[in-house]
Write a protein that holds these residues in place. Structure first.
Motif, PDB file in Angstrom:
ATOM      1  N   ASP A  15     -12.690  -2.809   7.391  1.00 33.94           N
ATOM      2  CA  ASP A  15     -11.249  -3.016   7.500  1.00 33.94           C
ATOM      3  C   ASP A  15     -10.597  -1.729   6.958  1.00 33.94           C
ATOM      4  O   ASP A  15     -11.279  -0.927   6.306  1.00 33.94           O
ATOM      5  CB  ASP A  15     -10.868  -4.237   6.642  1.00 33.94           C
ATOM      6  CG  ASP A  15      -9.387  -4.344   6.401  1.00 33.94           C
ATOM      7  OD1 ASP A  15      -8.643  -4.347   7.397  1.00 33.94           O
ATOM      8  OD2 ASP A  15      -8.963  -4.411   5.226  1.00 33.94           O
ATOM      9  N   ASP A  17      -6.694  -1.321   5.671  1.00 32.90           N
ATOM     10  CA  ASP A  17      -5.726  -1.505   4.577  1.00 32.90           C
ATOM     11  C   ASP A  17      -6.274  -2.405   3.480  1.00 32.90           C
ATOM     12  O   ASP A  17      -6.684  -3.537   3.737  1.00 32.90           O
ATOM     13  CB  ASP A  17      -4.430  -2.093   5.150  1.00 32.90           C
ATOM     14  CG  ASP A  17      -3.794  -1.129   6.142  1.00 32.90           C
ATOM     15  OD1 ASP A  17      -2.988  -0.308   5.705  1.00 32.90           O
ATOM     16  OD2 ASP A  17      -4.148  -1.195   7.334  1.00 32.90           O
ATOM     17  N   GLY A  18      -6.277  -1.891   2.251  1.00 31.50           N
ATOM     18  CA  GLY A  18      -6.806  -2.651   1.118  1.00 31.50           C
ATOM     19  C   GLY A  18      -8.311  -2.491   0.975  1.00 31.50           C
ATOM     20  O   GLY A  18      -8.902  -2.991   0.018  1.00 31.50           O
ATOM     21  N   THR A  19      -8.952  -1.782   1.915  1.00 34.15           N
ATOM     22  CA  THR A  19     -10.406  -1.589   1.898  1.00 34.15           C
ATOM     23  C   THR A  19     -10.733  -0.092   1.859  1.00 34.15           C
ATOM     24  O   THR A  19     -11.420   0.377   0.949  1.00 34.15           O
ATOM     25  CB  THR A  19     -11.053  -2.248   3.135  1.00 34.15           C
ATOM     26  OG1 THR A  19     -10.754  -3.648   3.095  1.00 34.15           O
ATOM     27  CG2 THR A  19     -12.561  -2.061   3.149  1.00 34.15           C
ATOM     28  N   ASP A 194     -10.553  -7.048   2.773  1.00 39.44           N
ATOM     29  CA  ASP A 194      -9.852  -7.505   1.565  1.00 39.44           C
ATOM     30  C   ASP A 194      -8.967  -8.720   1.776  1.00 39.44           C
ATOM     31  O   ASP A 194      -8.441  -9.273   0.819  1.00 39.44           O
ATOM     32  CB  ASP A 194      -8.953  -6.373   1.038  1.00 39.44           C
ATOM     33  CG  ASP A 194      -7.773  -6.138   1.957  1.00 39.44           C
ATOM     34  OD1 ASP A 194      -8.010  -5.877   3.153  1.00 39.44           O
ATOM     35  OD2 ASP A 194      -6.618  -6.260   1.502  1.00 39.44           O
ATOM     36  N   ASP A 195      -8.756  -9.130   3.036  1.00 45.17           N
ATOM     37  CA  ASP A 195      -7.677 -10.090   3.302  1.00 45.17           C
ATOM     38  C   ASP A 195      -8.226 -11.395   3.887  1.00 45.17           C
ATOM     39  O   ASP A 195      -9.388 -11.455   4.303  1.00 45.17           O
ATOM     40  CB  ASP A 195      -6.709  -9.445   4.303  1.00 45.17           C
ATOM     41  CG  ASP A 195      -5.299 -10.007   4.201  1.00 45.17           C
ATOM     42  OD1 ASP A 195      -5.126 -11.080   3.600  1.00 45.17           O
ATOM     43  OD2 ASP A 195      -4.380  -9.384   4.747  1.00 45.17           O
ATOM     44  N   ASP A 198      -9.935 -11.229   7.141  1.00 46.28           N
ATOM     45  CA  ASP A 198     -11.304 -10.689   7.177  1.00 46.28           C
ATOM     46  C   ASP A 198     -12.357 -11.790   7.021  1.00 46.28           C
ATOM     47  O   ASP A 198     -13.541 -11.543   7.233  1.00 46.28           O
ATOM     48  CB  ASP A 198     -11.483  -9.643   6.063  1.00 46.28           C
ATOM     49  CG  ASP A 198     -10.563  -8.452   6.267  1.00 46.28           C
ATOM     50  OD1 ASP A 198     -10.531  -7.943   7.399  1.00 46.28           O
ATOM     51  OD2 ASP A 198      -9.860  -8.066   5.314  1.00 46.28           O
TER      52      ASP A 198
HETATM   53 MG   LIG Z   1      -7.029  -5.271   4.849  1.00 48.02          MG
END
Ligand SMILES: [Mg+2]
Length: 252
Positions: A15, A17-19, A194-195, A198
């Motif tokens: 992923d 964003d956030g990863t 992260d979400d 996912d």
């Molecule tokens: Mg993400």
């Protein structure tokens, strides 16, 4: 639990964003650091290209972040560029429906500057990161559009975002599609995300005996966890160096 060190025989799915990128105030301001870009490129070389991005972002947007076209599933898999560079995508009719939904939502959010509507092509995203209190309103607006469009479309909730996209599209099916093709086929899949969006990817990877890695806190079906983007960066360094070719023995 900490994941095992990366192995060059695996197939990797990330992923963004956030990863690979810290979560930013707006999607346009997110960046993958030069260090992680390098780790990503090194992993591509070491695995013979068995590395792909699986993101909610549009392919165009993913290309802009990496500065080159990668094997990538965009919009949760509604569009996918395979390792040969061919792009697979959902139908034009579905894109037209997404466009109509956008037109219906624009006037409803005109008085709400905290909401950001993003038409990605195959999916419509309504972001409320700038005004989390507007989350319920955002979800309601998208639910109404989904009901109007019918069961061919679904609503997907993420971190401060709600999306409208074709039904049946998720990160798990995107990962399975890559695994049907070279150079991913036959490899043990690894997915980092992260979400909540996912989780479908984690389920798919777990079912295939793979390595599922949740980045950050929160409930998850992933088997392993890394604390944050920096931890992902450090984990990638832990990769075993490719075995050195055996040194020729000198005969005496
Ligand atoms: Mg993400």
């Amino acid at each position: 639990m900490r994941p095992p060190p990366p192995c060059v025989d695996w197939a990797y799915f990330f992923d963004i964003d956030g990863t690979l990128a810290e979560l930013a105030a707006t999607p346009a301001s997110a960046q993958v650091s030069p260090v992680l870009q390098k780790r990503f490129a090194d992993l591509q070389t070491a695995t013979g290209g068995a590395v792909a991005v699986v993101s909610g972002r549009a392919l165009e947007d993913i290309d802009a972040i990496f500065g080159r076209p990668l094997p990538a599933a965009g919009q949760h898999g509604a569009e996918r560029r395979d390792a040969r560079g061919r792009v697979h995508q959902t139908s034009r009719a579905r894109r037209a429906a997404i466009h109509r939904a956008r037109a219906a939502i624009v006037p409803a959010i005109a008085a709400q500057p905290g909401l950001l509507l993003e038409e990605k092509g195959h999916a419509l995203a309504l972001h409320y990161r700038a005004a989390p209190r507007l989350g319920p309103m955002a979800r309601r607006l998208m639910r109404v559009q989904q009901q109007r469009l019918g069961p061919q479309f679904a609503v997907l909730n993420g971190k401060c975002v709600v999306e409208l996209l074709p039904a049946g599209v998720d990160k798990g099916s995107a990962i399975r599609a890559f695994l049907n093709e070279a150079p991913f086929r036959g490899r043990r899949p690894v997915f980092l995300g992260d979400d909540v969006t996912d989780e479908a990817g984690f389920v798919a990877v777990n079912a295939l005996g793979g390595v599922s890695i949740k980045v950050g806190a929160g409930a998850t079906g992933a088997l392993f966890r890394l604390a944050d983007v920096r931890a992902v960066e450090r984990w990638l360094v832990a990769r075993d160096a490719p075995a050195a070719p055996p040194r020729a023995r000198r005969r005496t």
